[in-house]
Scaffold this motif. Structure first.
Motif, short mmCIF file in Angstrom:
data_model
loop_
_atom_site.label_atom_id
_atom_site.label_comp_id
_atom_site.label_asym_id
_atom_site.label_seq_id
_atom_site.Cartn_x
_atom_site.Cartn_y
_atom_site.Cartn_z
N VAL A 108 -3.14 -5.36 -6.25
CA VAL A 108 -4.37 -5.10 -5.40
C VAL A 108 -5.39 -4.54 -6.11
O VAL A 108 -6.59 -4.76 -5.98
CB VAL A 108 -3.80 -4.45 -3.98
N PRO B 109 0.64 -1.45 0.05
CA PRO B 109 -0.05 -0.09 -0.14
C PRO B 109 0.99 1.47 0.02
O PRO B 109 2.13 1.23 0.44
CB PRO B 109 -0.76 -0.15 1.46
N PHE C 198 -6.02 -5.16 0.99
CA PHE C 198 -4.59 -4.92 1.76
C PHE C 198 -4.32 -5.65 2.85
O PHE C 198 -3.00 -6.07 3.04
CB PHE C 198 -4.31 -3.51 1.85
#
Length: 459
Positions: free
Chosen positions: A386, A380, A403
């Motif tokens: 993702v 992230p 995440f």
């Protein structure tokens, strides 16, 4: 102004442009042209712009990029990816966490014919995630395992990132491909071990299927793996045996995928059109970035920033390990807001002289760098893979849940990276054996030619 300072300002300008969402190819081209103009002249910058990109197009090694991508897209369009996952699902069905393990195996196998992490995540996400959610899997695990396993597309050959790394560092594509096999299998194995262990400790995360599967069903399902297996053996087996080069392997792989899909009756005009269009889009995007990277690379070479950093690193430490550990942090941070191709092509002109200065094997470091980039794909806040999975599942799974699901896999990636750094032989023993084998073959060929020459001359 010192030329090294101009180089630092150029790198800073690149980062600012990235945050402003300027297209990467444009940013690389603009910063590179301005940098060369400042260090030399406008005419020199124009000359670089006119000559370097076109000379790179003449590098036939780059033809492997569209070839391998076409092989992957045809394989996906023909439905072989779905059959591969179904086979793994049947074999692991009754095991707690079996579908997640099957997803990792499916990603690893598709990576062996695709060359792209994003393509692997997108393809397997459409197949595996809905199946796991339907079976009651934890949403974070179901999405996280495919997002993380999709990164194997960069590490398991053939790989677009390996091709670009080899071209820009003047390494052998074939050697890079072979070097990625064991680290790729190791990464997949560690993922599977972690998933099965977690599922055994907490069966509610990943329940096994209640219905039994007979050995007849399991053996019958293996027929779904034949297309992928043939292509992988054809491409990597041919390279390792010395039958053809990596460039030739790309063409043979694409042609092989076309013929297999055609003979299996899986290839309609619409599917073939889709495969070609997807290949063209991805190739055009990659080549645009390459053009910009070439001009930026020339700017970095003129600035001397890479050489300066190499000398600075050598003055700080006599060993490469602290520098590589520091690079681990830098690359993971870069991966939070930049794509893997962009990171590689921006940093290679700076990092390669540093690695050369320490005498580090660029083949080994290439695999380490790709592992860094893999981690960036699921880190992230950007995490490209993702977002790919998020686009597949829509609102059914919040992106924060995805995440959360990849955090365990990030920990496993750090473990794998530590093993690869601590034990370079994991990466290098196969390519070293390949180099020795090809050297032997060349010696035998030369001896045979000399014998023929003596016979023809009557000696």
């Amino acid at each position: 102004m010192e030329r090294e300072l101009v180089g630092v300002l150029g790198v800073a300008a690149m980062i600012v442009l990235m945050f402003l969402r300027i297209p990467v190819a444009v940013a690389l081209l603009a910063v590179g042209w301005i940098g060369v103009a400042v260090l030399r002249s406008d005419r020199a910058a124009d000359a670089v712009l006119k000559s370097d990109p076109f000379s790179m197009v003449l590098n036939f090694d780059l033809t492997t990029i569209p070839s391998f991508m076409l092989m992957g897209y045809i394989t996906y369009a023909a439905g072989f990816t779905r059959e591969l996952y179904d086979t793994a699902r049947i074999w692991f069905a009754r095991t707690a966490g079996g579908l997640a393990a099957a997803s990792t195996l499916g990603c690893a196998a598709f990576a062996a014919v695709s060359g792209s992490s994003l393509a692997t995540a997108a393809a397997m996400g459409k197949i595996a995630v809905p199946e796991m959610l339907r079976r009651g899997y934890d949403k974070g695990l179901a999405t996280g395992v495919v997002a993380a396993s999709g990164t194997l597309g960069s590490l398991i050959p053939p790989s677009v990132l390996m091709i670009l790394y080899a071209v820009f560092t003047e390494q052998s594509i074939a050697v890079l491909f072979i070097a990625g096999i064991v680290p790729g299998v190791l990464s997949a194995g560690i993922y599977i071990a972690m998933v099965l262990t977690r599922a055994r400790l907490d069966p509610s995360l990943a329940p096994g299927m209640a219905e039994p599967t007979s050995w007849g069903e399991k053996l019958s399902s293996l027929k779904g793996t034949w297309a992928i297996l043939i292509l992988f053996v054809l491409v990597m087996g041919g390279i390792m045996a010395g039958f053809f080069t990596a460039m030739e392997a790309g063409a043979i792989g694409a042609a092989g995928a076309f013929l297999i899909a055609l003979l299996a009756g899986r290839l309609t005009l619409e599917r073939l059109r889709s495969a070609f269009l997807d290949t063209l889009r991805q190739t055009a995007s990659i080549f645009a970035i390459i053009f910009g990277a070439l001009v930026f690379t020339r700017f970095m070479a003129l600035s001397g920033l890479g050489q300066y950093l190499a000398e600075l690193a050598a003055s700080v430490s006599d060993h490469a390990t602290p520098v590589i550990l520091a690079l681990s942090v830098i690359y993971i941070i870069l991966g939070t807001f930049m794509g893997p191709i962009e990171i590689m092509l921006i940093t290679l002109p700076i990092i390669t002289p540093v690695m050369d200065g320490y005498g580090v094997s660029l083949v080994w470091f290439g695999i380490i760098m790709i592992k860094y980039l893999e981690i960036g794909l699921i880190t992230p806040p950007l995490g490209f893979n993702v977002f790919v999975i998020s686009s597949v599942v829509g609102r059914e799974v919040p992106i924060t849940t995805i995440f959360r699901g990849v955090l365990w896999f990030l920990a496993m990636d750090v473990l794998t990276l530590g093993l690869l750094i601590a034990f370079p032989a994991i990466t290098l023993f196969l390519p070293d054996a390949y180099v020795a084998w090809t050297s032997y073959l060349r010696t035998e060929d030369i001896g045979a030619l000399e014998a023929v020459g003596r016979w023809l001359s009557g000696g």
